[in-house]
Design an enzyme around this catalytic site. Structure first.
Site, PDB file in Angstrom:
ATOM      1  N   LEU A 134       5.870   8.593  -5.817  1.00  0.00           N
ATOM      2  CA  LEU A 134       5.582   7.164  -5.733  1.00  0.00           C
ATOM      3  C   LEU A 134       4.088   6.909  -5.697  1.00  0.00           C
ATOM      4  O   LEU A 134       3.604   5.943  -6.297  1.00  0.00           O
ATOM      5  CB  LEU A 134       6.251   6.574  -4.495  1.00  0.00           C
ATOM      6  N   THR A 168      -6.281   9.062  -2.438  1.00  0.00           N
ATOM      7  CA  THR A 168      -6.554  10.182  -1.550  1.00  0.00           C
ATOM      8  C   THR A 168      -5.541  11.294  -1.820  1.00  0.00           C
ATOM      9  O   THR A 168      -4.352  11.049  -2.009  1.00  0.00           O
ATOM     10  CB  THR A 168      -6.510   9.788  -0.062  1.00  0.00           C
ATOM     11  N   GLU A 191      -6.609  14.570   4.528  1.00  0.00           N
ATOM     12  CA  GLU A 191      -5.427  15.165   5.142  1.00  0.00           C
ATOM     13  C   GLU A 191      -4.942  14.204   6.224  1.00  0.00           C
ATOM     14  O   GLU A 191      -5.636  13.985   7.221  1.00  0.00           O
ATOM     15  CB  GLU A 191      -5.763  16.534   5.727  1.00  0.00           C
ATOM     16  N   ASN A 251       0.869   5.623   1.783  1.00  0.00           N
ATOM     17  CA  ASN A 251       2.034   6.162   1.093  1.00  0.00           C
ATOM     18  C   ASN A 251       2.341   7.611   1.451  1.00  0.00           C
ATOM     19  O   ASN A 251       3.497   8.028   1.409  1.00  0.00           O
ATOM     20  CB  ASN A 251       1.814   6.039  -0.424  1.00  0.00           C
ATOM     21  N   LYS A 286      -6.867   2.264  11.474  1.00  0.00           N
ATOM     22  CA  LYS A 286      -8.059   2.122  12.317  1.00  0.00           C
ATOM     23  C   LYS A 286      -9.324   2.421  11.528  1.00  0.00           C
ATOM     24  O   LYS A 286     -10.353   1.755  11.708  1.00  0.00           O
ATOM     25  CB  LYS A 286      -7.950   3.039  13.533  1.00  0.00           C
ATOM     26  N   SER A 346       7.493   2.776   4.256  1.00  0.00           N
ATOM     27  CA  SER A 346       8.459   3.212   5.257  1.00  0.00           C
ATOM     28  C   SER A 346       9.737   3.660   4.558  1.00  0.00           C
ATOM     29  O   SER A 346       9.703   4.181   3.442  1.00  0.00           O
ATOM     30  CB  SER A 346       8.724   2.076   6.258  1.00  0.00           C
ATOM     31  N   TYR A 351      12.985  12.644  10.399  1.00  0.00           N
ATOM     32  CA  TYR A 351      12.336  11.735   9.447  1.00  0.00           C
ATOM     33  C   TYR A 351      12.541  10.281   9.864  1.00  0.00           C
ATOM     34  O   TYR A 351      11.587   9.485   9.907  1.00  0.00           O
ATOM     35  CB  TYR A 351      12.912  11.977   8.053  1.00  0.00           C
ATOM     36  N   LYS A 395       9.756   7.326  10.957  1.00  0.00           N
ATOM     37  CA  LYS A 395       9.615   6.052  10.256  1.00  0.00           C
ATOM     38  C   LYS A 395       9.871   4.872  11.195  1.00  0.00           C
ATOM     39  O   LYS A 395       9.227   3.819  11.069  1.00  0.00           O
ATOM     40  CB  LYS A 395      10.566   5.999   9.058  1.00  0.00           C
ATOM     41  N   VAL A 450      13.717   6.488  -4.493  1.00  0.00           N
ATOM     42  CA  VAL A 450      12.803   6.758  -5.602  1.00  0.00           C
ATOM     43  C   VAL A 450      12.983   8.197  -6.074  1.00  0.00           C
ATOM     44  O   VAL A 450      13.061   9.129  -5.263  1.00  0.00           O
ATOM     45  CB  VAL A 450      11.341   6.511  -5.185  1.00  0.00           C
ATOM     46  N   THR A 460      11.803  11.248  -6.844  1.00  0.00           N
ATOM     47  CA  THR A 460      10.639  12.119  -6.679  1.00  0.00           C
ATOM     48  C   THR A 460      11.112  13.532  -6.361  1.00  0.00           C
ATOM     49  O   THR A 460      12.263  13.758  -5.970  1.00  0.00           O
ATOM     50  CB  THR A 460       9.736  11.636  -5.535  1.00  0.00           C
TER      51      THR A 460
END
Length: 251
Positions: A14, A33, A60, A88, A122, A143, A161, A165, A192, A194
């Site tokens: 994604l 990133t 990271e 993401n 932040k 999410s 998991y 979330k 999705v 992936t």
């Protein structure tokens, strides 16, 4: 108007779909990133609309220092504001039994899926507040419906998991309450197609779960739907947990 968008985990799935979607929009600077920029040739080769460009930044998500350093390097590229941030980057997978899972496994999911977006927010908040797009800047945390307490009965065993979330959703809600000058929400992208999702699906099948009715959308389709929601985002969306079609999900 020119826009600057930051997307974490931009090298596959994604994330890559989001990078491609925003690069196809004219006058858009996309900051993607990744964990290793030297292995992202396919990202660099993505088509770019007129006036759009791509900046790869090493980050990271489990390291606060890495996040701080990555955002700090943007100044060297003359980036003093960001209009949209999409958190993401994440990990997924089933947990056969929560009672048998070591705390370290649960912590690994929380570090990536909950604390990662929290530390990212932040770090980017000053840049979001400097947005000169004419609208409020947006922070979107990718999410999952697996993080919904109301929907957990309909899912394969993803306790670690799902818990991560659910925590991410809580943090997003609280950040929205605290920062009303930014539009902040948790976004379920749907199912999705992936590599990460397929790996989890294969493992779930090996545990005996019938997931034959599950259907997937492509990363590109999901990315376009998310971008459409972001483009039309309003203050009323802030602090909410939204489905891929923009409807509100139960916490």
């Amino acid at each position: 108007m020119p826009a600057t968008v930051l997307i974490t985990g931009g090298n596959r799935g994604l994330g890559k779909g989001l990078v491609a979607t925003y690069l196809s929009t004219p006058d858009t600077t996309v900051i993607a990133t990744v964990r290793d920029p030297s292995k992202c040739e396919s990202l660099s080769a993505l088509p770019k609309a007129l006036g759009s460009n791509l900046l790869l930044v090493k980050l990271e998500v489990t390291s606060k220092d890495s996040i701080t350093t990555a955002i700090g390097t943007l100044d060297t590229h003359n980036i003093g504001s960001i209009d949209v941030v999409i958190a993401n980057a994440g990990i997924s997978g089933p947990t056969s039994s929560l009672a048998e899972a070591p705390v370290s496994e649960l912590q690994r999911y929380i570090d990536v899926n909950a604390y990662g977006p929290f530390e990212l927010f932040k770090a980017v908040l000053p840049l979001l507040r400097s947005s000169n797009s004419g609208n409020k800047a947006k922070f979107v945390c990718i999410s999952s419906a697996g993080g919904s307490l109301a929907a957990m009965y309909n899912f394969m065993p993803i306790s670690a998991y799902g818990a991560s979330k659910a925590l991410a959703n809580f943090l997003v809600k609280w950040l929205a309450l605290d920062n009303k000058d930014i539009i902040i929400w948790a976004q379920n992208p749907g199912s999705v197609d992936t590599d990460m999702a397929r790996d989890g699906l294969d493992l779930a099948k090996s545990l005996g779960f019938d997931l034959s009715s599950l259907s997937f959308t492509s990363p590109e389709e999901s990315a376009c739907a998310i971008k459409k929601l972001i483009d039309g985002a309003t203050t009323e969306m802030s602090g909410k947990f939204l489905d891929h079609d923009g409807s509100e999900l139960a916490w």
